[in-house]
Motif scaffolding. Sequence first.
Motif, PDB file in Angstrom:
ATOM      1  N   PRO A 193       0.776  -1.410   0.109  1.00 27.47           N
ATOM      2  CA  PRO A 193      -0.089   0.001   0.024  1.00 27.47           C
ATOM      3  C   PRO A 193       0.710   1.154  -0.008  1.00 27.47           C
ATOM      4  O   PRO A 193       1.867   1.451   0.609  1.00 27.47           O
ATOM      5  N   GLY A 194       0.463   2.378  -0.799  1.00 27.92           N
ATOM      6  CA  GLY A 194       1.183   3.486  -0.925  1.00 27.92           C
ATOM      7  C   GLY A 194       2.589   3.363  -1.894  1.00 27.92           C
ATOM      8  O   GLY A 194       2.977   4.545  -2.192  1.00 27.92           O
ATOM      9  N   GLY A 195       2.549   2.430  -2.491  1.00 22.78           N
ATOM     10  CA  GLY A 195       3.619   2.283  -3.563  1.00 22.78           C
ATOM     11  C   GLY A 195       5.047   2.273  -3.062  1.00 22.78           C
ATOM     12  O   GLY A 195       5.104   1.921  -1.739  1.00 22.78           O
ATOM     13  N   ALA A 198       6.754   5.074  -0.552  1.00 23.60           N
ATOM     14  CA  ALA A 198       6.237   4.790   0.799  1.00 23.60           C
ATOM     15  C   ALA A 198       6.971   3.725   1.498  1.00 23.60           C
ATOM     16  O   ALA A 198       7.082   3.992   2.783  1.00 23.60           O
ATOM     17  N   ARG A 199       7.527   2.609   1.037  1.00 23.32           N
ATOM     18  CA  ARG A 199       8.080   1.493   1.989  1.00 23.32           C
ATOM     19  C   ARG A 199       9.425   2.191   2.355  1.00 23.32           C
ATOM     20  O   ARG A 199       9.758   1.848   3.545  1.00 23.32           O
ATOM     21  N   GLU A 201      10.334   5.402   2.506  1.00 22.72           N
ATOM     22  CA  GLU A 201       9.983   6.731   3.371  1.00 22.72           C
ATOM     23  C   GLU A 201       9.716   6.340   4.743  1.00 22.72           C
ATOM     24  O   GLU A 201      10.055   6.699   5.871  1.00 22.72           O
ATOM     25  N   ALA A 202       9.055   5.139   4.929  1.00 22.32           N
ATOM     26  CA  ALA A 202       8.573   4.530   6.315  1.00 22.32           C
ATOM     27  C   ALA A 202       9.946   4.266   7.129  1.00 22.32           C
ATOM     28  O   ALA A 202       9.753   4.110   8.304  1.00 22.32           O
ATOM     29  N   THR A 209       9.318   9.934  -6.668  1.00 18.91           N
ATOM     30  CA  THR A 209       8.997   9.237  -7.702  1.00 18.91           C
ATOM     31  C   THR A 209       8.971   9.995  -9.078  1.00 18.91           C
ATOM     32  O   THR A 209       8.370  10.920  -9.396  1.00 18.91           O
TER      33      THR A 209
END
Length: 242
Positions: A193-195, A198-199, A201-202, A209
């Motif tokens: 989820p979120g692309g 996002a993985r 950034e977390a 992107t």
Amino acid sequence: MSITAEHGYTHAGTHERYGYTDLSRLMGMMTGDEKHGPAATSTLDVLWVLYDRVLRVGPERAEHPERDRFLLSKGHGPMAYYAVLAAKGFLPVEWLPEFGSYDSPLGHHPDRVLVPGAEIGSGSLGHGLPLAVGTALGLRAQGLHAPSVWVLIGDAELDEGSNHEAIAYAGPAGLDRLHTVVVDNASASHALPGGIAARFEAAGWSAETVDGRDHEALYAAFTASHPGRPHVVVARVEPKNA
């Protein structure tokens, strides 16, 4: 990002013999039983912008300790990589027609011992990003703070647990000389989820992107400021099966 003379190395473009428009012809010289054509073409624009405008490395200083390190993790389908290396003078163009043959140094996976300019042997999914993390840590331990470490991975490699661990480690470690480019051609089996961005950034990364065919957008993303954090650029290209 320019290179200063006192460091003793020059920008990859200094000895340029070919331009971007020549790359299709150079790739066309590599014939034979190659099964990863889409993997190669998906990386072409990213590789060109990096070697033409960003990476501080050249064939005459390929072993200089202050050079930037580029690690090709997406080593299956390396024709675009070989074409760019030939265009920038790292290897002879005359090698290209022998690609994949029995006695050619240009194998279906790059071999760091045989291919001038190659930092790692690659092609096995999931190895490149952990190696890049180790490279960044090694440079830091040696007090070499100028070189950047770049690694190009495919989105399908993010299915591998080794990459998850590397992402989770690099952010809190503050590896701000580490840069990852994810070429996203919709090959991953386990989307999150979120692309993709996002993985990262977390885990404390800086992330952008962009269109993986837009050279100006790629350059802007590659050179964006990210103090204290590793940086990832997700380069979206056409789906593999499109």
